[in-house]
Design a protein around this motif. Structure first.
Motif, PDB file in Angstrom:
ATOM      1  N   GLY A   4       0.831  -1.198   0.000  1.00 47.84           N
ATOM      2  CA  GLY A   4       0.000   0.000   0.000  1.00 47.84           C
ATOM      3  C   GLY A   4       0.865   1.246   0.000  1.00 47.84           C
ATOM      4  N   ASN A   5       0.331   2.297   0.571  1.00 47.47           N
ATOM      5  CA  ASN A   5       1.036   3.568   0.650  1.00 47.47           C
ATOM      6  C   ASN A   5       1.899   3.631   1.907  1.00 47.47           C
ATOM      7  OD1 ASN A   5      -0.265   4.379  -1.674  1.00 47.47           O
ATOM      8  ND2 ASN A   5      -1.908   5.399  -0.579  1.00 47.47           N
ATOM      9  N   ILE A   6       2.895   4.489   1.862  1.00 45.62           N
ATOM     10  CA  ILE A   6       3.769   4.719   3.006  1.00 45.62           C
ATOM     11  C   ILE A   6       3.540   6.151   3.467  1.00 45.62           C
ATOM     12  CG2 ILE A   6       6.168   4.865   3.779  1.00 45.62           C
ATOM     13  CD1 ILE A   6       6.840   2.840   1.533  1.00 45.62           C
ATOM     14  N   GLU A   7       3.433   6.338   4.745  1.00 45.21           N
ATOM     15  CA  GLU A   7       3.228   7.667   5.313  1.00 45.21           C
ATOM     16  C   GLU A   7       4.355   8.603   4.867  1.00 45.21           C
ATOM     17  OE1 GLU A   7       3.306   9.611   9.737  1.00 45.21           O
ATOM     18  OE2 GLU A   7       2.539   7.568   9.533  1.00 45.21           O
ATOM     19  N   SER A   8       3.997   9.792   4.423  1.00 50.44           N
ATOM     20  CA  SER A   8       4.989  10.729   3.879  1.00 50.44           C
ATOM     21  C   SER A   8       6.068  11.087   4.892  1.00 50.44           C
ATOM     22  CB  SER A   8       4.309  11.989   3.347  1.00 50.44           C
ATOM     23  OG  SER A   8       3.632  12.667   4.386  1.00 50.44           O
ATOM     24  N   GLN A   9       5.708  11.222   6.156  1.00 51.88           N
ATOM     25  CA  GLN A   9       6.706  11.581   7.168  1.00 51.88           C
ATOM     26  C   GLN A   9       7.796  10.515   7.278  1.00 51.88           C
ATOM     27  OE1 GLN A   9       7.160  14.523   8.521  1.00 51.88           O
ATOM     28  NE2 GLN A   9       9.000  13.742   9.517  1.00 51.88           N
ATOM     29  N   LYS A  10       7.443   9.253   7.036  1.00 48.31           N
ATOM     30  CA  LYS A  10       8.453   8.188   7.067  1.00 48.31           C
ATOM     31  C   LYS A  10       9.451   8.359   5.920  1.00 48.31           C
ATOM     32  CE  LYS A  10       5.783   4.867   9.606  1.00 48.31           C
ATOM     33  NZ  LYS A  10       5.625   3.493   9.953  1.00 48.31           N
ATOM     34  N   ILE A  11       8.964   8.803   4.775  1.00 48.17           N
ATOM     35  CA  ILE A  11       9.854   9.055   3.634  1.00 48.17           C
ATOM     36  C   ILE A  11      10.770  10.231   3.947  1.00 48.17           C
ATOM     37  CG2 ILE A  11       9.955   9.714   1.184  1.00 48.17           C
ATOM     38  CD1 ILE A  11       8.983   6.825   1.728  1.00 48.17           C
ATOM     39  N   VAL A  12      10.209  11.287   4.533  1.00 51.37           N
ATOM     40  CA  VAL A  12      11.019  12.450   4.918  1.00 51.37           C
ATOM     41  C   VAL A  12      12.120  12.016   5.881  1.00 51.37           C
ATOM     42  CG1 VAL A  12      11.000  14.667   6.139  1.00 51.37           C
ATOM     43  CG2 VAL A  12       9.138  14.105   4.546  1.00 51.37           C
ATOM     44  N   GLU A  13      11.754  11.256   6.904  1.00 51.19           N
ATOM     45  CA  GLU A  13      12.735  10.801   7.895  1.00 51.19           C
ATOM     46  C   GLU A  13      13.809   9.924   7.262  1.00 51.19           C
ATOM     47  OE1 GLU A  13      10.253   8.994  10.868  1.00 51.19           O
ATOM     48  OE2 GLU A  13       9.451  10.938  11.506  1.00 51.19           O
ATOM     49  N   LEU A  14      13.418   9.043   6.355  1.00 48.32           N
ATOM     50  CA  LEU A  14      14.382   8.195   5.661  1.00 48.32           C
ATOM     51  C   LEU A  14      15.368   9.048   4.864  1.00 48.32           C
ATOM     52  CD1 LEU A  14      15.417   5.422   4.652  1.00 48.32           C
ATOM     53  CD2 LEU A  14      13.722   5.623   2.811  1.00 48.32           C
ATOM     54  N   CYS A  15      14.844  10.003   4.120  1.00 48.15           N
ATOM     55  CA  CYS A  15      15.706  10.863   3.302  1.00 48.15           C
ATOM     56  C   CYS A  15      16.653  11.686   4.170  1.00 48.15           C
ATOM     57  CB  CYS A  15      14.856  11.767   2.417  1.00 48.15           C
ATOM     58  SG  CYS A  15      13.923  10.828   1.179  1.00 48.15           S
ATOM     59  N   GLU A  16      16.133  12.235   5.251  1.00 47.04           N
ATOM     60  CA  GLU A  16      16.973  13.012   6.161  1.00 47.04           C
ATOM     61  C   GLU A  16      18.064  12.134   6.778  1.00 47.04           C
ATOM     62  OE1 GLU A  16      13.857  16.500   7.590  1.00 47.04           O
ATOM     63  OE2 GLU A  16      13.955  14.634   8.761  1.00 47.04           O
ATOM     64  N   SER A  17      17.710  10.904   7.137  1.00 39.85           N
ATOM     65  CA  SER A  17      18.698  10.005   7.752  1.00 39.85           C
ATOM     66  C   SER A  17      19.809   9.631   6.782  1.00 39.85           C
ATOM     67  CB  SER A  17      18.019   8.739   8.287  1.00 39.85           C
ATOM     68  OG  SER A  17      17.669   7.855   7.226  1.00 39.85           O
ATOM     69  N   LYS A  18      19.532   9.704   5.482  1.00 41.34           N
ATOM     70  CA  LYS A  18      20.534   9.399   4.453  1.00 41.34           C
ATOM     71  C   LYS A  18      21.324  10.637   4.048  1.00 41.34           C
ATOM     72  CE  LYS A  18      19.298   5.085   3.975  1.00 41.34           C
ATOM     73  NZ  LYS A  18      20.165   4.030   4.477  1.00 41.34           N
ATOM     74  N   GLY A  19      20.972  11.787   4.643  1.00 45.99           N
ATOM     75  CA  GLY A  19      21.696  13.009   4.342  1.00 45.99           C
ATOM     76  C   GLY A  19      21.204  13.758   3.118  1.00 45.99           C
ATOM     77  N   PHE A  20      20.063  13.369   2.559  1.00 47.37           N
ATOM     78  CA  PHE A  20      19.510  14.074   1.408  1.00 47.37           C
ATOM     79  C   PHE A  20      18.969  15.436   1.837  1.00 47.37           C
ATOM     80  CE2 PHE A  20      19.032   9.642  -0.202  1.00 47.37           C
ATOM     81  CZ  PHE A  20      19.832   9.776  -1.326  1.00 47.37           C
ATOM     82  N   LEU A  21      18.734  16.300   0.887  1.00 50.67           N
ATOM     83  CA  LEU A  21      18.262  17.648   1.170  1.00 50.67           C
ATOM     84  C   LEU A  21      16.919  17.636   1.908  1.00 50.67           C
ATOM     85  CD1 LEU A  21      18.617  20.692   0.869  1.00 50.67           C
ATOM     86  CD2 LEU A  21      17.498  20.513  -1.365  1.00 50.67           C
ATOM     87  N   ALA A  22      15.968  16.824   1.452  1.00 49.06           N
ATOM     88  CA  ALA A  22      14.637  16.705   2.069  1.00 49.06           C
ATOM     89  C   ALA A  22      13.968  18.064   2.227  1.00 49.06           C
ATOM     90  CB  ALA A  22      14.709  15.956   3.391  1.00 49.06           C
ATOM     91  N   LYS A  23      13.999  18.876   1.178  1.00 52.93           N
ATOM     92  CA  LYS A  23      13.374  20.201   1.166  1.00 52.93           C
ATOM     93  C   LYS A  23      11.923  20.057   0.737  1.00 52.93           C
ATOM     94  CE  LYS A  23      13.086  24.708   1.054  1.00 52.93           C
ATOM     95  NZ  LYS A  23      12.963  25.446   2.295  1.00 52.93           N
TER      96      LYS A  23
END
Length: 132
Positions: A4-23
């Motif tokens: 199904g779908n993944i909560e957007s905040q989880k994607i934001v947290e994943l991206c931030e944890s990898k050091g991506f911009l996450a703007k």
């Protein structure tokens, strides 16, 4: 794994944890309400509005989107803006003369800018600038 779908905040947290911009930004797909003459009649005021958004630091990028073959324009555009919320983004886009006149309709979606780069070349001798 979820199908199904993944909560957007989880994607934001994943991206931030990898050091991506996450703007967090908002994409706006804008398209003709069915009459290109009305779209063209509102272009001047629309462009003034866009430049004002740019001046205020709201506008990230904007421009027309051509047909798949690149040969025609059917009134579609893409706008990317900075806003604190979806509601604020909607207020901004609703005040665009192109939308308030009814010449174009729009759809807003939150977007997370993660990857890419921007390169600007400025020639001191002649003041020329180029975005690469």
């Amino acid at each position: 794994m979820s199908n199904g779908n993944i909560e957007s905040q989880k994607i934001v947290e994943l991206c931030e944890s990898k050091g991506f911009l996450a703007k967090k930004l908002f994409t706006v797909k804008t398209y003709s309400a069915g009459n290109l003459d009305e779209v063209l009649a509102n272009v001047e005021e629309h462009l003034k509005f866009q430049v004002e958004l740019e001046r205020k630091g709201i506008m990230f990028a904007a421009g027309p989107v051509f047909t798949e073959d690149g040969e025609e324009w059917d009134g579609e555009g893409l706008v990317i803006i900075r806003a604190a919320s979806l509601e604020e983004a909607d207020r901004i886009m609703a005040s665009d003369p192109m939308h308030s006149s009814g010449a174009r309709l729009y759809k807003i979606r939150p977007w997370l800018l993660n990857e890419g780069s921007l390169t600007v070349r400025i020639s001191y001798s002649d003041g020329k600038r180029e975005i690469i």
